[in-house]
Design a protein around this motif. Structure first.
Motif, PDB file in Angstrom:
ATOM      1  N   MET A  37       0.822  -1.206   0.000  1.00 42.95           N
ATOM      2  CA  MET A  37       0.000   0.000   0.000  1.00 42.95           C
ATOM      3  C   MET A  37       0.863   1.266   0.000  1.00 42.95           C
ATOM      4  O   MET A  37       0.462   2.316  -0.520  1.00 42.95           O
ATOM      5  CB  MET A  37      -0.926   0.005   1.224  1.00 42.95           C
ATOM      6  CG  MET A  37      -1.977   1.092   1.210  1.00 42.95           C
ATOM      7  SD  MET A  37      -3.306   0.784   0.023  1.00 42.95           S
ATOM      8  CE  MET A  37      -4.227  -0.503   0.903  1.00 42.95           C
ATOM      9  N   GLU A  38       2.053   1.173   0.568  1.00 44.49           N
ATOM     10  CA  GLU A  38       2.932   2.338   0.653  1.00 44.49           C
ATOM     11  C   GLU A  38       3.318   2.866  -0.724  1.00 44.49           C
ATOM     12  O   GLU A  38       3.654   4.037  -0.879  1.00 44.49           O
ATOM     13  CB  GLU A  38       4.184   1.984   1.449  1.00 44.49           C
ATOM     14  CG  GLU A  38       3.910   1.651   2.917  1.00 44.49           C
ATOM     15  CD  GLU A  38       5.169   1.198   3.641  1.00 44.49           C
ATOM     16  OE1 GLU A  38       6.244   1.166   2.997  1.00 44.49           O
ATOM     17  OE2 GLU A  38       5.069   0.882   4.843  1.00 44.49           O
ATOM     18  N   ARG A  39       3.301   2.012  -1.733  1.00 51.68           N
ATOM     19  CA  ARG A  39       3.668   2.447  -3.081  1.00 51.68           C
ATOM     20  C   ARG A  39       2.538   2.215  -4.083  1.00 51.68           C
ATOM     21  O   ARG A  39       2.765   2.242  -5.300  1.00 51.68           O
ATOM     22  CB  ARG A  39       4.936   1.721  -3.539  1.00 51.68           C
ATOM     23  CG  ARG A  39       4.878   0.209  -3.456  1.00 51.68           C
ATOM     24  CD  ARG A  39       6.215  -0.429  -3.790  1.00 51.68           C
ATOM     25  NE  ARG A  39       6.167  -1.878  -3.755  1.00 51.68           N
ATOM     26  CZ  ARG A  39       6.257  -2.615  -2.653  1.00 51.68           C
ATOM     27  NH1 ARG A  39       6.429  -2.027  -1.472  1.00 51.68           N
ATOM     28  NH2 ARG A  39       6.203  -3.928  -2.701  1.00 51.68           N
ATOM     29  N   ALA A  40       1.335   2.036  -3.587  1.00 49.87           N
ATOM     30  CA  ALA A  40       0.210   1.681  -4.458  1.00 49.87           C
ATOM     31  C   ALA A  40      -0.126   2.764  -5.476  1.00 49.87           C
ATOM     32  O   ALA A  40      -0.591   2.470  -6.575  1.00 49.87           O
ATOM     33  CB  ALA A  40      -1.022   1.365  -3.615  1.00 49.87           C
ATOM     34  N   GLY A  41       0.108   4.023  -5.129  1.00 48.25           N
ATOM     35  CA  GLY A  41      -0.265   5.102  -6.034  1.00 48.25           C
ATOM     36  C   GLY A  41       0.880   5.721  -6.795  1.00 48.25           C
ATOM     37  O   GLY A  41       0.696   6.737  -7.486  1.00 48.25           O
TER      38      GLY A  41
ATOM     39  N   PRO B 261      -9.945  -1.297   6.936  1.00 49.91           N
ATOM     40  CA  PRO B 261      -8.857  -0.309   6.867  1.00 49.91           C
ATOM     41  C   PRO B 261      -8.114  -0.352   5.536  1.00 49.91           C
ATOM     42  O   PRO B 261      -7.706   0.699   5.019  1.00 49.91           O
ATOM     43  CB  PRO B 261      -7.938  -0.715   8.026  1.00 49.91           C
ATOM     44  CG  PRO B 261      -8.798  -1.489   8.960  1.00 49.91           C
ATOM     45  CD  PRO B 261      -9.765  -2.217   8.078  1.00 49.91           C
ATOM     46  N   LEU B 262      -7.922  -1.540   4.976  1.00 47.19           N
ATOM     47  CA  LEU B 262      -7.247  -1.651   3.691  1.00 47.19           C
ATOM     48  C   LEU B 262      -8.070  -0.985   2.592  1.00 47.19           C
ATOM     49  O   LEU B 262      -7.522  -0.250   1.756  1.00 47.19           O
ATOM     50  CB  LEU B 262      -7.011  -3.123   3.348  1.00 47.19           C
ATOM     51  CG  LEU B 262      -5.828  -3.795   4.048  1.00 47.19           C
ATOM     52  CD1 LEU B 262      -5.927  -5.310   3.919  1.00 47.19           C
ATOM     53  CD2 LEU B 262      -4.501  -3.314   3.474  1.00 47.19           C
ATOM     54  N   ALA B 263      -9.369  -1.218   2.583  1.00 48.15           N
ATOM     55  CA  ALA B 263     -10.228  -0.611   1.578  1.00 48.15           C
ATOM     56  C   ALA B 263     -10.225   0.903   1.689  1.00 48.15           C
ATOM     57  O   ALA B 263     -10.206   1.621   0.676  1.00 48.15           O
ATOM     58  CB  ALA B 263     -11.645  -1.161   1.708  1.00 48.15           C
ATOM     59  N   ALA B 264     -10.245   1.405   2.919  1.00 49.79           N
ATOM     60  CA  ALA B 264     -10.243   2.855   3.125  1.00 49.79           C
ATOM     61  C   ALA B 264      -8.931   3.476   2.648  1.00 49.79           C
ATOM     62  O   ALA B 264      -8.926   4.530   2.001  1.00 49.79           O
ATOM     63  CB  ALA B 264     -10.463   3.173   4.605  1.00 49.79           C
ATOM     64  N   ALA B 265      -7.819   2.826   2.953  1.00 44.93           N
ATOM     65  CA  ALA B 265      -6.517   3.338   2.531  1.00 44.93           C
ATOM     66  C   ALA B 265      -6.390   3.284   1.008  1.00 44.93           C
ATOM     67  O   ALA B 265      -5.868   4.230   0.388  1.00 44.93           O
ATOM     68  CB  ALA B 265      -5.393   2.526   3.178  1.00 44.93           C
ATOM     69  N   PHE B 266      -6.868   2.231   0.387  1.00 45.98           N
ATOM     70  CA  PHE B 266      -6.798   2.109  -1.071  1.00 45.98           C
ATOM     71  C   PHE B 266      -7.652   3.181  -1.732  1.00 45.98           C
ATOM     72  O   PHE B 266      -7.265   3.754  -2.759  1.00 45.98           O
ATOM     73  CB  PHE B 266      -7.272   0.714  -1.497  1.00 45.98           C
ATOM     74  CG  PHE B 266      -6.989   0.395  -2.934  1.00 45.98           C
ATOM     75  CD1 PHE B 266      -5.742  -0.093  -3.321  1.00 45.98           C
ATOM     76  CD2 PHE B 266      -7.962   0.579  -3.910  1.00 45.98           C
ATOM     77  CE1 PHE B 266      -5.464  -0.380  -4.656  1.00 45.98           C
ATOM     78  CE2 PHE B 266      -7.702   0.289  -5.243  1.00 45.98           C
ATOM     79  CZ  PHE B 266      -6.450  -0.189  -5.612  1.00 45.98           C
TER      80      PHE B 266
ATOM     81  N   GLU C 264      -8.306   6.184  -0.555  1.00 45.62           N
ATOM     82  CA  GLU C 264      -7.658   7.488  -0.420  1.00 45.62           C
ATOM     83  C   GLU C 264      -6.410   7.609  -1.290  1.00 45.62           C
ATOM     84  O   GLU C 264      -6.152   8.663  -1.878  1.00 45.62           O
ATOM     85  CB  GLU C 264      -7.288   7.733   1.050  1.00 45.62           C
ATOM     86  CG  GLU C 264      -8.472   7.915   1.975  1.00 45.62           C
ATOM     87  CD  GLU C 264      -9.288   9.146   1.629  1.00 45.62           C
ATOM     88  OE1 GLU C 264      -8.669  10.183   1.278  1.00 45.62           O
ATOM     89  OE2 GLU C 264     -10.526   9.081   1.689  1.00 45.62           O
ATOM     90  N   GLN C 265      -5.635   6.544  -1.365  1.00 43.28           N
ATOM     91  CA  GLN C 265      -4.336   6.621  -2.024  1.00 43.28           C
ATOM     92  C   GLN C 265      -4.363   6.281  -3.514  1.00 43.28           C
ATOM     93  O   GLN C 265      -3.464   6.673  -4.253  1.00 43.28           O
ATOM     94  CB  GLN C 265      -3.346   5.696  -1.306  1.00 43.28           C
ATOM     95  CG  GLN C 265      -3.091   6.087   0.139  1.00 43.28           C
ATOM     96  CD  GLN C 265      -2.127   5.148   0.852  1.00 43.28           C
ATOM     97  OE1 GLN C 265      -1.158   4.683   0.256  1.00 43.28           O
ATOM     98  NE2 GLN C 265      -2.395   4.859   2.112  1.00 43.28           N
ATOM     99  N   VAL C 266      -5.395   5.556  -3.936  1.00 41.92           N
ATOM    100  CA  VAL C 266      -5.442   5.134  -5.337  1.00 41.92           C
ATOM    101  C   VAL C 266      -6.734   5.571  -6.031  1.00 41.92           C
ATOM    102  O   VAL C 266      -6.688   6.261  -7.053  1.00 41.92           O
ATOM    103  CB  VAL C 266      -5.292   3.600  -5.451  1.00 41.92           C
ATOM    104  CG1 VAL C 266      -5.378   3.171  -6.924  1.00 41.92           C
ATOM    105  CG2 VAL C 266      -3.975   3.136  -4.853  1.00 41.92           C
ATOM    106  N   LEU C 267      -7.876   5.181  -5.508  1.00 43.57           N
ATOM    107  CA  LEU C 267      -9.131   5.419  -6.217  1.00 43.57           C
ATOM    108  C   LEU C 267      -9.451   6.898  -6.394  1.00 43.57           C
ATOM    109  O   LEU C 267      -9.822   7.340  -7.493  1.00 43.57           O
ATOM    110  CB  LEU C 267     -10.277   4.724  -5.482  1.00 43.57           C
ATOM    111  CG  LEU C 267     -10.341   3.205  -5.622  1.00 43.57           C
ATOM    112  CD1 LEU C 267     -11.509   2.646  -4.827  1.00 43.57           C
ATOM    113  CD2 LEU C 267     -10.461   2.802  -7.084  1.00 43.57           C
TER     114      LEU C 267
END
Length: 232
Positions: free
Chosen positions: A70-74, A149-154, A156-159
Motif C-alpha cells: 500500500m505504501e507504493r500503491a499510487g 482499513p485496507l479498503a479505506a486506505a486504497f 484514499e491513495q489510489v481510487l
C-alpha cells in the motif's frame, strides 16, 4: 567466527522479510486463502521454521504484505503527464502503429503512459498486483477488521486520485474540485471498474510471465477508449 553486528542482523531481517513476502504473493495468487506457511517456505527456498519465526500464521503474513504494498500503491500516478524515458520510447513507437494513430498525443502521455507504468510495476512486484486484485473485490476474502482499513486506505491513495485523473469519463485530467468523489459516485465507480478490468486483463500474462512485454497492448485496450470506439 566474528559475531554479526546489530546492523548486519537488521539487514538480514529486512532481506528475509522481503524474500518471504515475495514468495507469499506468488503462493496466494496461485492458491488463495488455502495457502499455508509451509507453502511459502517452499516457494521462498527457506525452512519452515525460518518463515514461522517471522510470521506465525498466514493471516498476519498477508496483512503485512498488503500494507507494505500500500505504501507504493499510487506511485504509478506520480508525474501523471511526465512518462519515463522507457515509456516515451514506446509511445514514439506507437506513431508507426496504424491502430493508435488517432489517439491524441496528450492522452498518450498521460493515462496511457500511467497504465503502462502500473502494469510494469505489477510485472515486477506480484504483491502489488495482489493488492489491486483484492481491492477489486473490496478485500472481501479478508476478515472485516482487516478488510475495512485496507479498503479505506486504497480509496484514499489510489481510487480518489485515479478518479480525479479520469475526470468525467472522457479520459482527460480534471480538477478534483470539479468532480463528485463521494462514496459510490459515478467518478469513483468508473475508476473502480477501470482498475478491476486492468487487473483482470493482467492476470493471464502475469501467470505466463509476459506481463511486461504485453503491457503496452493491454494499456492500449483499456486506456485509449476513444480509439477503440472509432474502430468499432
Amino acid at each position: 567466527m566474528t559475531p554479526r553486528t546489530k546492523e548486519q542482523n537488521e539487514e538480514i531481517r529486512i532481506r528475509r522479510l522481503a524474500q518471504i513476502r515475495i514468495a507469499a504473493a506468488d503462493v496466494f495468487l496461485d492458491k488463495g486463502l488455502v495457502m499455508e506457511i509451509r507453502d511459502v517456505a517452499v516457494q521462498a527456498g527457506l525452512g519452515y521454521g525460518t518463515v514461522y519465526h517471522y510470521y506465525s500464521n498466514k493471516g498476519d503474513l498477508l496483512h503485512d504484505l498488503l500494507w507494505v504494498c500500500m505504501e507504493r500503491a499510487g506511485e504509478w500516478l506520480d508525474g501523471f503527464t511526465s512518462p519515463s524515458p522507457s515509456v516515451t520510447e514506446r509511445l514514439s513507437d506507437l506513431s508507426h502503429d496504424r491502430r493508435m494513430r488517432q489517439v491524441p498525443l496528450a492522452e498518450e502521455k498521460s493515462l496511457f503512459a500511467a497504465g503502462i507504468r502500473l502494469l510494469e510495476a505489477w510485472a515486477d512486484d506480484h504483491g502489488l498486483y495482489l493488492l489491486y486484485k483484492l481491492a477489486a473485490d473490496d478485500f472481501r476474502p479478508l476478515p472485516e477488521a482487516r478488510a475495512v482499513p485496507l479498503a479505506a486506505a486504497f480509496r484514499e491513495q489510489v481510487l480518489l486520485p485515479f478518479a480525479a485523473v479520469l475526470g468525467d469519463g472522457e479520459l482527460v485530467p480534471a480538477k478534483p474540485s470539479a468532480l463528485d468523489l463521494s462514496e459510490n459516485s459515478a467518478a469513483l465507480r468508473f475508476a473502480e471498474f477501470r482498475l478491476a478490468a486492468l487487473a483482470g486483463a493482467a492476470s493471464l500474462p502475469l501467470r505466463r510471465g509476459t506481463l511486461r512485454a504485453d503491457a503496452r497492448d493491454i494499456a492500449a485496450v483499456l486506456f485509449t477508449e476513444r480509439t477503440m470506439q472509432r474502430q468499432i
